[in-house]
Design a protein around this motif. Structure first.
Motif, PDB file in Angstrom:
ATOM      1  N   UNK A  15       4.926   4.601   1.271  1.00  0.00           N
ATOM      2  CA  UNK A  15       4.063   5.121   0.219  1.00  0.00           C
ATOM      3  C   UNK A  15       4.683   4.984  -1.162  1.00  0.00           C
ATOM      4  N   UNK A  16       5.987   4.695  -1.218  1.00  0.00           N
ATOM      5  CA  UNK A  16       6.682   4.619  -2.505  1.00  0.00           C
ATOM      6  C   UNK A  16       6.933   3.193  -2.971  1.00  0.00           C
ATOM      7  N   UNK A  17       7.008   2.241  -2.036  1.00  0.00           N
ATOM      8  CA  UNK A  17       7.332   0.869  -2.410  1.00  0.00           C
ATOM      9  C   UNK A  17       6.818  -0.081  -1.334  1.00  0.00           C
ATOM     10  N   UNK A  18       6.336  -1.263  -1.708  1.00  0.00           N
ATOM     11  CA  UNK A  18       5.882  -2.234  -0.695  1.00  0.00           C
ATOM     12  C   UNK A  18       6.967  -2.674   0.273  1.00  0.00           C
ATOM     13  N   UNK A  19       8.239  -2.562  -0.120  1.00  0.00           N
ATOM     14  CA  UNK A  19       9.343  -2.948   0.760  1.00  0.00           C
ATOM     15  C   UNK A  19       9.744  -1.827   1.705  1.00  0.00           C
ATOM     16  N   UNK A  20       9.197  -0.636   1.527  1.00  0.00           N
ATOM     17  CA  UNK A  20       9.656   0.521   2.281  1.00  0.00           C
ATOM     18  C   UNK A  20       9.120   0.546   3.697  1.00  0.00           C
ATOM     19  N   UNK A  21       9.713   1.472   4.478  1.00  0.00           N
ATOM     20  CA  UNK A  21       9.270   1.679   5.850  1.00  0.00           C
ATOM     21  C   UNK A  21       9.872   0.710   6.830  1.00  0.00           C
ATOM     22  N   UNK A  22       9.448   0.836   8.085  1.00  0.00           N
ATOM     23  CA  UNK A  22       9.947  -0.039   9.134  1.00  0.00           C
ATOM     24  C   UNK A  22      11.123   0.569   9.868  1.00  0.00           C
ATOM     25  N   UNK A  23      11.310   0.134  11.102  1.00  0.00           N
ATOM     26  CA  UNK A  23      12.444   0.581  11.899  1.00  0.00           C
ATOM     27  C   UNK A  23      13.664  -0.260  11.560  1.00  0.00           C
ATOM     28  N   UNK A  24      14.726   0.383  11.218  1.00  0.00           N
ATOM     29  CA  UNK A  24      15.974  -0.260  10.791  1.00  0.00           C
ATOM     30  C   UNK A  24      15.687  -1.210   9.626  1.00  0.00           C
ATOM     31  N   UNK A  25      16.349  -2.338   9.610  1.00  0.00           N
ATOM     32  CA  UNK A  25      16.160  -3.270   8.497  1.00  0.00           C
ATOM     33  C   UNK A  25      15.086  -4.290   8.840  1.00  0.00           C
ATOM     34  N   UNK A  26      14.246  -4.587   7.840  1.00  0.00           N
ATOM     35  CA  UNK A  26      13.189  -5.576   8.028  1.00  0.00           C
ATOM     36  C   UNK A  26      13.333  -6.680   6.989  1.00  0.00           C
ATOM     37  N   UNK A  27      12.949  -7.888   7.377  1.00  0.00           N
ATOM     38  CA  UNK A  27      13.025  -9.034   6.482  1.00  0.00           C
ATOM     39  C   UNK A  27      11.696  -9.778   6.502  1.00  0.00           C
ATOM     40  N   UNK A  28      11.599 -10.760   5.649  1.00  0.00           N
ATOM     41  CA  UNK A  28      10.420 -11.602   5.632  1.00  0.00           C
ATOM     42  C   UNK A  28       9.374 -11.211   4.618  1.00  0.00           C
ATOM     43  N   UNK A  29       9.624 -10.154   3.838  1.00  0.00           N
ATOM     44  CA  UNK A  29       8.658  -9.743   2.831  1.00  0.00           C
ATOM     45  C   UNK A  29       8.926 -10.478   1.518  1.00  0.00           C
ATOM     46  N   UNK A  30       7.868 -10.786   0.810  1.00  0.00           N
ATOM     47  CA  UNK A  30       8.010 -11.419  -0.499  1.00  0.00           C
ATOM     48  C   UNK A  30       8.490 -10.378  -1.499  1.00  0.00           C
ATOM     49  N   UNK A  31       9.528 -10.643  -2.279  1.00  0.00           N
ATOM     50  CA  UNK A  31      10.014  -9.652  -3.241  1.00  0.00           C
ATOM     51  C   UNK A  31       8.944  -9.328  -4.289  1.00  0.00           C
ATOM     52  N   UNK A  32       8.618  -8.064  -4.395  1.00  0.00           N
ATOM     53  CA  UNK A  32       7.606  -7.611  -5.351  1.00  0.00           C
ATOM     54  C   UNK A  32       8.109  -6.362  -6.047  1.00  0.00           C
ATOM     55  N   UNK A  33       7.438  -5.998  -7.125  1.00  0.00           N
ATOM     56  CA  UNK A  33       7.717  -4.758  -7.835  1.00  0.00           C
ATOM     57  C   UNK A  33       7.048  -3.598  -7.108  1.00  0.00           C
ATOM     58  N   UNK A  34       7.324  -2.361  -7.499  1.00  0.00           N
ATOM     59  CA  UNK A  34       6.617  -1.233  -6.862  1.00  0.00           C
ATOM     60  C   UNK A  34       5.108  -1.302  -7.006  1.00  0.00           C
ATOM     61  N   UNK A  35       4.606  -2.119  -7.914  1.00  0.00           N
ATOM     62  CA  UNK A  35       3.168  -2.240  -8.144  1.00  0.00           C
ATOM     63  C   UNK A  35       2.583  -3.523  -7.556  1.00  0.00           C
TER      64      UNK A  35
END
Length: 340
Positions: A291-311
């Motif tokens: 709910x705070x950032x598009x990169x947040x959440x998931x079990x342990x470490x997650x990869x494969x997301x495109x780097x984005x800003x909080x918006x």
């Protein structure tokens, strides 16, 4: 922090029953005690101040030796200062609009003369350190009116020098210099219109509007270079980023490069030093909740997301400049990575 270090050094010397060590000569560098700290834990090589690592924050800490440069570090001229209230990154509703801000000392801002409209010779009283600016300031005193003012100190300017502003125009007797000789107006610290500055000259404090204030090349060690000029129209100026920009020849600039080029080599040494400057810690997006950032959440470490800003705006090379609004004044853009 500094008083505690002095107490620690005094106790260490008392236990040893010895006086402070004399000057040490190590190889080609002569380390002397720094006058700015008056501490047995600080050493200077004439350029930087390093510290004995009695704490973790001092191990890699490195400051610029202002005393070796002859820079004044006392109180500024009161009538040339204003108090700037800190907002903590919050707007008029109290909501955070700029993250990572908060704390820090009271900001006493020195009012700098970026327009340089006052004609006539001005004498440099002293070179000052501004704690809220990377470059040094030069305190000027007008020889006719006695009025004091601050300007950005260029490299090589020292107390006792005289600078002039030719923003209203260069006198005829000075403009007609002999071929092969440098014009008497092209001196470090002088302010002129761009059309009156020869090609290849290093300049700083560059304006973008006629009779407007300086806006470019104001940080420590920055400068630009004129690569083409004319009596009317626009001149081409190369900035340190490699960008070539069109600037009107009626705009003003100051001769020389901005002072304090070693500012980029200083090391704060600790996170507390950043907090003392009004900067709060930065939290990574992957450490947040969904709910705070598009990169947040998931079990342990997650990869494969495109780097984005909080918006949700892509970062790391994503171009946000609109093609429908081209920047025609940029002749050549700065070097970039691969195009998206």
């Amino acid at each position: 922090m500094l008083s505690g270090l002095r107490l620690h050094a005094a106790r260490a010397l008392a236990r040893a029953g010895a006086k402070p060590a004399p000057l040490l000569s190590l190889k080609s560098h002569q380390f002397v005690r720094a006058q700015s700290t008056q501490s047995a834990l600080a050493r200077s090589d004439g350029r930087f101040i390093t510290y004995k690592p009695v704490t973790g924050g001092l191990r890699h800490k490195r400051d610029i030796d202002m005393d070796a440069l002859g820079v004044y570090q006392g109180e500024p001229v009161t009538k040339l200062t204003i108090i700037k209230k800190r907002t903590g990154g919050r707007n008029n509703h109290g909501r955070i609009t700029a993250r990572g801000r908060g704390g820090g000392p009271l900001r006493v801002i020195r009012t700098v003369d970026f327009t340089r409209r006052a004609p006539g010779p001005q004498k440099v009283v002293r070179i000052e350190f501004d704690p809220f600016r990377s470059a040094f300031l030069a305190l000027l005193k007008h020889e006719a009116s006695g009025e004091l003012s601050y300007i950005l100190a260029p490299q090589g300017l020292k107390a006792g020098d005289t600078v002039l502003s030719y923003r209203t125009g260069v006198p005829a007797d000075l403009a007609n210099a002999e071929p092969g000789t440098a014009a008497p107006t092209i001196q470090v610290g002088n302010c002129l219109k761009i059309k009156d500055i020869p090609v290849g000259t290093t300049i700083h404090a560059i304006g973008l509007r006629r009779w407007g204030p300086a806006q470019l090349c104001r940080s420590a060690g920055t400068s630009g270079q004129i690569i083409s000029n004319a009596t009317e129209g626009y001149a081409q100026i190369r900035l340190q980023s490699g960008e070539v920009r069109l600037i009107h020849v009626e705009c003003a600039a100051t001769i020389g490069a901005t002072s304090n080029p070693d500012w980029m080599h200083r090391i704060l040494g600790s996170a507390g030093a950043n907090r003392n400057r009004g900067r709060r810690p930065k939290v990574r997006g992957v450490a947040m909740n969904p709910c705070d950032h598009p990169h947040g959440g998931g079990e342990s470490r997650t990869k494969g997301k495109i780097p984005v800003t909080p918006w949700g705006v892509p970062t790391k090379g994503f171009r946000t400049r609109k093609k429908s609004k081209p920047t025609w004044w940029v002749v050549k853009g700065r070097p970039r990575g691969k195009k998206n």
